[in-house]
Design a protein around this motif. Structure first.
Motif, mmCIF file in Angstrom:
data_model
loop_
_atom_site.group_PDB
_atom_site.id
_atom_site.type_symbol
_atom_site.label_atom_id
_atom_site.label_comp_id
_atom_site.label_asym_id
_atom_site.label_seq_id
_atom_site.Cartn_x
_atom_site.Cartn_y
_atom_site.Cartn_z
ATOM 1 N N LEU A 155 0.775 -1.213 0.107
ATOM 2 C CA LEU A 155 -0.088 -0.013 0.157
ATOM 3 C C LEU A 155 0.905 1.363 0.057
ATOM 4 O O LEU A 155 1.831 1.483 0.710
ATOM 5 N N SER A 186 -3.406 4.910 -1.325
ATOM 6 C CA SER A 186 -3.907 3.764 -2.182
ATOM 7 C C SER A 186 -5.321 3.562 -1.681
ATOM 8 O O SER A 186 -5.714 3.443 -0.438
ATOM 9 N N HIS A 187 -6.173 3.590 -2.592
ATOM 10 C CA HIS A 187 -7.796 3.094 -2.229
ATOM 11 C C HIS A 187 -8.365 3.987 -1.051
ATOM 12 O O HIS A 187 -9.034 3.226 -0.320
ATOM 13 N N THR A 188 -8.186 4.972 -1.082
ATOM 14 C CA THR A 188 -8.547 6.023 -0.154
ATOM 15 C C THR A 188 -8.359 5.114 1.385
ATOM 16 O O THR A 188 -9.186 5.097 2.115
ATOM 17 N N ILE A 189 -7.272 4.749 1.659
ATOM 18 C CA ILE A 189 -6.889 3.901 2.599
ATOM 19 C C ILE A 189 -7.631 4.413 3.917
ATOM 20 O O ILE A 189 -7.833 3.863 4.851
ATOM 21 N N LEU A 212 -11.207 4.067 4.357
ATOM 22 C CA LEU A 212 -11.513 2.641 4.447
ATOM 23 C C LEU A 212 -11.254 2.069 5.861
ATOM 24 O O LEU A 212 -12.018 1.292 6.439
#
Length: 242
Positions: A27, A205-208, A211
């Motif tokens: 990530l 990454s991936h609106t970590i 999330l």
């Protein structure tokens, strides 16, 4: 999963992106404390003139053993527990601590300084100077405290998102208070917050962070998540409408 964290410098950013492309399970996480430091630095640019004066006062006492000796005496008389703090160019939260210390030591400073500057001697300039320091302290306190919190060993990505939500809530209260005296900075502060918050979300990454907050069993339920998203979006909506 593993993660790589770093700031937003061009070389670091490029390396993180390439590493993430080669190994998708790693990530890419934007360094939250570095980002918060940039956030505080951006806010500090709204108070340049005041910071110059504070630095001058701090430098005088930092270089004068005679002045520091008498300041310590007056601090004890006034019941001020801590002296004037130094600051670091690479850590802007230290400027917050310096302003806070000068503000707290103002009465002892008055009593041990024979040649009073216009900003120290009672009068209009002194009142404006004290108001600016107070406004600066109020605006930056939540961000500075967030850095101290997130530097802990057990910090999670959920804590990072929650810290930014708390900052947004705190700033809204500060900017809505006419007695604090920073309402005229409202548009600038909102713009600065949105820029740094979006930078943190988009460069990871991936609106970590969102999330992680959503998945954290102790931090969120559906109603709480909706309230959090409303708080985060209120600044962006206001900025767009203005």
């Amino acid at each position: 999963y593993s993660a790589i964290a770093g700031d937003g410098g061009p070389n670091v950013r490029s390396a993180k992106i390439k590493l993430n492309a080669l190994f998708p399970w790693i990530l890419n996480i934007y360094d939250p404390c570095h980002n918060l430091n940039l956030f505080l630095k951006d806010l500090g640019k709204l108070f340049k003139a005041m910071l110059v004066i504070v630095a001058g006062i701090a430098n005088y006492f930092g270089k004068s053993n005679y002045g520091t000796f008498h300041l310590d005496i007056q601090r004890k008389v006034e019941g001020v527990g801590e002296g004037i703090r130094s600051n670091s160019e690479t850590r802007f939260s230290s400027s917050y601590m310096q302003v806070k210390s000068v503000h707290a030591c103002m009465n002892p400073i008055k009593k041990c300084t024979k040649k009073l500057l216009p900003h120290i001697e009672d009068g209009i300039q002194h009142y404006q100077f004290m108001t600016q320091m107070s406004g600066f302290i109020h605006l930056l306190s939540s961000g500075a405290n967030a850095i101290l919190t997130l530097e802990g060993q057990n910090t999670t990505c959920a804590d990072v998102f929650y810290a930014w939500v708390c900052i947004a809530y705190h700033l809204e209260r500060v900017l809505a208070s006419p007695s604090i005296g920073v309402t005229h900075h409202r548009t600038d502060v909102i713009g600065i917050y949105n820029h740094r918050f979006n930078q943190m979300m988009k460069e990871s990454s991936h609106t970590i962070f969102l999330l992680a907050y959503y998945l954290h069993p102790r931090k969120v339920d559906l109603l709480n998540l909706l309230q959090v998203l409303i708080i985060c979006q209120c600044f962006a909506i206001e900025e767009d409408s203005s």
